[in-house]
Scaffold this motif. Sequence first.
Motif, mmCIF file in Angstrom:
data_model
loop_
_atom_site.group_PDB
_atom_site.id
_atom_site.type_symbol
_atom_site.label_atom_id
_atom_site.label_comp_id
_atom_site.label_asym_id
_atom_site.label_seq_id
_atom_site.Cartn_x
_atom_site.Cartn_y
_atom_site.Cartn_z
ATOM 1 N N ALA A 1 0.827 -1.204 0.000
ATOM 2 C CA ALA A 1 0.000 0.000 0.000
ATOM 3 C C ALA A 1 0.863 1.257 0.000
ATOM 4 O O ALA A 1 0.501 2.271 -0.583
ATOM 5 N N ALA A 2 2.023 1.179 0.657
ATOM 6 C CA ALA A 2 2.862 2.375 0.794
ATOM 7 C C ALA A 2 3.860 2.521 -0.352
ATOM 8 O O ALA A 2 4.512 3.560 -0.483
ATOM 9 N N LEU A 3 3.978 1.485 -1.186
ATOM 10 C CA LEU A 3 5.028 1.471 -2.200
ATOM 11 C C LEU A 3 5.049 2.700 -3.119
ATOM 12 O O LEU A 3 6.127 3.279 -3.335
ATOM 13 N N PRO A 4 3.897 3.121 -3.648
ATOM 14 C CA PRO A 4 3.954 4.295 -4.532
ATOM 15 C C PRO A 4 4.586 5.498 -3.843
ATOM 16 O O PRO A 4 5.466 6.155 -4.414
ATOM 17 N N GLY A 5 4.163 5.760 -2.624
ATOM 18 C CA GLY A 5 4.719 6.896 -1.884
ATOM 19 C C GLY A 5 6.201 6.732 -1.637
ATOM 20 O O GLY A 5 6.990 7.676 -1.799
ATOM 21 N N ILE A 6 6.600 5.518 -1.277
ATOM 22 C CA ILE A 6 8.014 5.263 -0.994
ATOM 23 C C ILE A 6 8.857 5.482 -2.252
ATOM 24 O O ILE A 6 9.887 6.164 -2.230
ATOM 25 N N LEU A 7 8.384 4.913 -3.374
ATOM 26 C CA LEU A 7 9.163 5.023 -4.610
ATOM 27 C C LEU A 7 9.227 6.463 -5.105
ATOM 28 O O LEU A 7 10.272 6.926 -5.566
ATOM 29 N N SER B 1 9.227 11.982 -14.343
ATOM 30 C CA SER B 1 8.035 11.384 -14.963
ATOM 31 C C SER B 1 7.898 9.924 -14.556
ATOM 32 O O SER B 1 6.773 9.431 -14.411
ATOM 33 N N VAL B 2 9.028 9.244 -14.362
ATOM 34 C CA VAL B 2 8.931 7.872 -13.858
ATOM 35 C C VAL B 2 8.256 7.885 -12.485
ATOM 36 O O VAL B 2 7.393 7.048 -12.189
ATOM 37 N N ALA B 3 8.619 8.876 -11.659
ATOM 38 C CA ALA B 3 8.014 8.975 -10.327
ATOM 39 C C ALA B 3 6.504 9.169 -10.438
ATOM 40 O O ALA B 3 5.723 8.504 -9.743
ATOM 41 N N VAL B 4 6.092 10.056 -11.335
ATOM 42 C CA VAL B 4 4.654 10.302 -11.508
ATOM 43 C C VAL B 4 3.965 9.039 -12.028
ATOM 44 O O VAL B 4 2.900 8.640 -11.563
ATOM 45 N N TRP B 5 4.599 8.387 -12.985
ATOM 46 C CA TRP B 5 4.040 7.177 -13.582
ATOM 47 C C TRP B 5 3.846 6.102 -12.514
ATOM 48 O O TRP B 5 2.783 5.481 -12.424
ATOM 49 N N ILE B 6 4.876 5.916 -11.708
ATOM 50 C CA ILE B 6 4.771 4.902 -10.658
ATOM 51 C C ILE B 6 3.624 5.235 -9.706
ATOM 52 O O ILE B 6 2.822 4.372 -9.342
#
Lengths: 333, 300
Positions: B206-212, B287-292
């Motif tokens: 659940a936290a992965l997007p924020g972490i990445l 953009s990779v960050a946004v995509w993730i």
Amino acid sequence: MKKVWMMSALAAVMTVTAACGGGETETEEQSAETQAEESATTDEGSSDEEGTLSGEIAIDGSSTVFPIMEAVSEEYTKENPDVQAPVGVSGSGGGFEKFIAGETDLSNASRPMKEEEAAALEENGIEYIELPLAYDGLSVVVSQENDFIDSLTVDELKKIWVEGEAETWSDVRSEWPDEPIERFSPGTDSGTFDYFSEVILEEEDISKNAQLSEDDNVLVNGVIGSPNAIGYFGYAYYAENQDSLKAVPIDNGDGAVAPSEDTINDGTYEPLSRPIFTYVKVDSLKEDHVRDYVEFANDIAGEMALEVGYVNMPEEEYEKNQQKIEEAAGSAE
Amino acid sequence: MKAINDTTAQSYPKTQKRSSLSGREIKNKLFKSLFIGATAFSLLVLLVLLVQIFTQGIPYLNWNFFTSFPSRHAEEAGILSAFVGTIWMMAVTAPVSFVLGVGTAIYLEEYAKKNRFTQLIQMNISNLAGVPSIVFGLLGLTIFVRELALGRSVLAGGLTMSLLILPIIVVAAQEAIRAVPGELKEASFAMGATKWQTTYRIVLPAALPGILTGNILALSRAIGETAPLIMIGALTYVAFLPEGLLSQFTVMPIQIYNWTGRPQEEFHFVAAAGIMVLLVMLLLMNSVAVWIRNKFQKRF
């Protein structure tokens, strides 16, 4: 389904990073050993049977000397592609710090070594030779828009730059306009400032109104912008901006002399013409590739200096350097 | 009653309208134009900067620029060693800071007891995030370059950069973990799952997007940093590519900084070309960050 996919992705990320992380610590432990081995092997001999040289040379120091060293390294690597001669820029003082710690083979400096630095080297048992490579003429400049200054004496220069002396141009010479002087100077960490401070300010404080910048291009733009501005920096920065800057001829008792390749080379532009140096660790000269590099550098330094905006020294200076190198290399064996 | 009501109902909006014209609405418009002005100003500055960089840099941005080593001749100078050096350094920084940063965040959020000691750690992490980067350079010089004898290597540089961005990663990961709803965890515990099972199967996904996202933004910062690397003695003129973790190296910001300091104007154009490469690289990472974030985002 999506959840499964996400979890496997996470697992993949975790394992990959864990593997990398694990690998990191291993290599860290190994690294100390391999480095020790490496340095041992380079010490033993740096040329293989065919006589082609290989190895690493650690060069660091002044940003003023950097363009010359970069040019030397560029030319040298063309002929000896297996020798790695990267050049760092830590400043004259920062370079000496690494030189004292024994981390570098060559230390570039835009000022002579200070006594305390020499003492620290002696304490660490590091022998060195000093090789002047070229001259840099510190150029005192004003804007092209400035129409009243045609020359300055050394005393007037001091009056302009020392704290608490002149406020306006008319304080320097009464016929000059009653406008405040705008001063632009290299930062106090630079060798350029050190040299100017020694020969002009005679170690007195620089005017508090002076704008200091580590970036010489900032000084160039500052001086261009105002007819009441004055600044000083290396000759190369003046040479590149001759359209918009005027170099002020300096009178040290024998008539005013403007900086140019000729007056800097033959020493008539004084006292603001200074040699720039590289210091070489004598022990490193034992290694063939370092000695070869240093001799190569001494051979082409003058030519490279002219290419990057400095001035070469008279030929006999380079011959003296060559003797120093030979003596040092001989004593190291 | 009715008649009175009617009159008030009629007169009330009238007075409101009159007062709004003279006061509130004008204020509203004033602030609206103020905010538009503020945005326009920063956009304009950015635009001027970009236009200048692009007009100066484009003539120098060719294939040679990517395949050449630096040179004293502006036309021949290239960014190859700096570009590859940056990638090498990131290859060290990314995994190290991810493992240490996320590990610390999980420990602090899920395992650590909330006592004075963890409070102290927490406070120090937040403080570290504001420490000037040159201080991390000094730390790296003392520990990695000298004590661990790594020299002026990719490894020493990468580890120093990891230290620099660790606080940012820890804080971002903590926020992400904290944002996972408590009910999810409680449900997992109620099913008899252990703390690790809950962390691994519920909290982390659940936290992965924020972490990445936090990680990638932190790495973007590391790519643009110069000061700590100059401190540890990363080089400026490098005419070879790193061969391993112990190779000497340079990175793009150092190379660009050096070019901008040159007296010759052509080098300032070369620097502009370098800045363009760095900008594109940063843009890609962001953009990779946004995509993730969009890909994995899940709302609870």
